[in-house]
Design a protein around this motif. Structure first.
Motif: not given
Length: 159
Positions: A47-59, A86-101
């Motif tokens: 969990e900590e690794v994921i949080v740190d890496n999301i924080r260290n990534s632009r998107k 919410f913290a940065s005020g920038r839209d940082v999420v790119i959604a990709v549908i890899l397989k039909p949902l």
């Protein structure tokens, strides 16, 4: 940032990442992706690794598949990405549908992401659509917005 994008995905989709995403984005366009199977340090608190890496990534690129959207990791990585939004005020999420949902399989958080922004869909059978997919994903990674789109059949505004 250490990475251009954190790639949130199901472990079963690492083969697609290795076969398609790494050659296209890292080797072909010089982006630096954070991919857990390759970039996480073994033995660390996940969990900590994921949080740190999301924080260290632009998107954050969410590779959505039926299996991934049902996982607790999808919810966790999406929540951490939205916190950054919410913290940065920038839209940082790119959604990709890899397989039909399948209809009815999308939970509230994923539904809100798909309803509130444009997203990309991977088409494994159409080379032309794949070229456009990579061009639009590249644009999204370079921009301050999630996507700046005009006329693409594999990019949808609705879920």
């Amino acid at each position: 940032y250490k990475f251009d994008a954190f790639v949130a995905h199901d472990y079963d989709d690492f083969g697609w990442i290795r076969q398609h995403m790494i050659p296209q984005l890292e080797e072909g366009r010089n982006f630096r992706l954070c991919i857990g199977e390759r970039d996480f340090i073994p033995g660390s608190q996940l969990e900590e690794v994921i949080v740190d890496n999301i924080r260290n990534s632009r998107k954050t690129i969410l590779l959505l598949t039926p299996k991934f959207i049902q996982s607790e990791w999808c919810d966790f990585e999406l929540a951490m990405s939205r916190n950054k939004l919410f913290a940065s005020g920038r839209d940082v999420v790119i959604a990709v549908i890899l397989k039909p949902l399948p209809v009815g399989s999308i939970n509230g958080r994923v539904y809100n992401v798909l309803k509130s922004r444009l997203y990309l869909e991977w088409n494994p059978d159409d080379i032309h659509a794949q070229e456009l997919f990579w061009a639009k994903l590249t644009d999204a990674l370079r921009s301050g917005q999630t996507l700046d789109l005009t006329d693409s059949s594999e990019i949808r505004e609705d879920a």
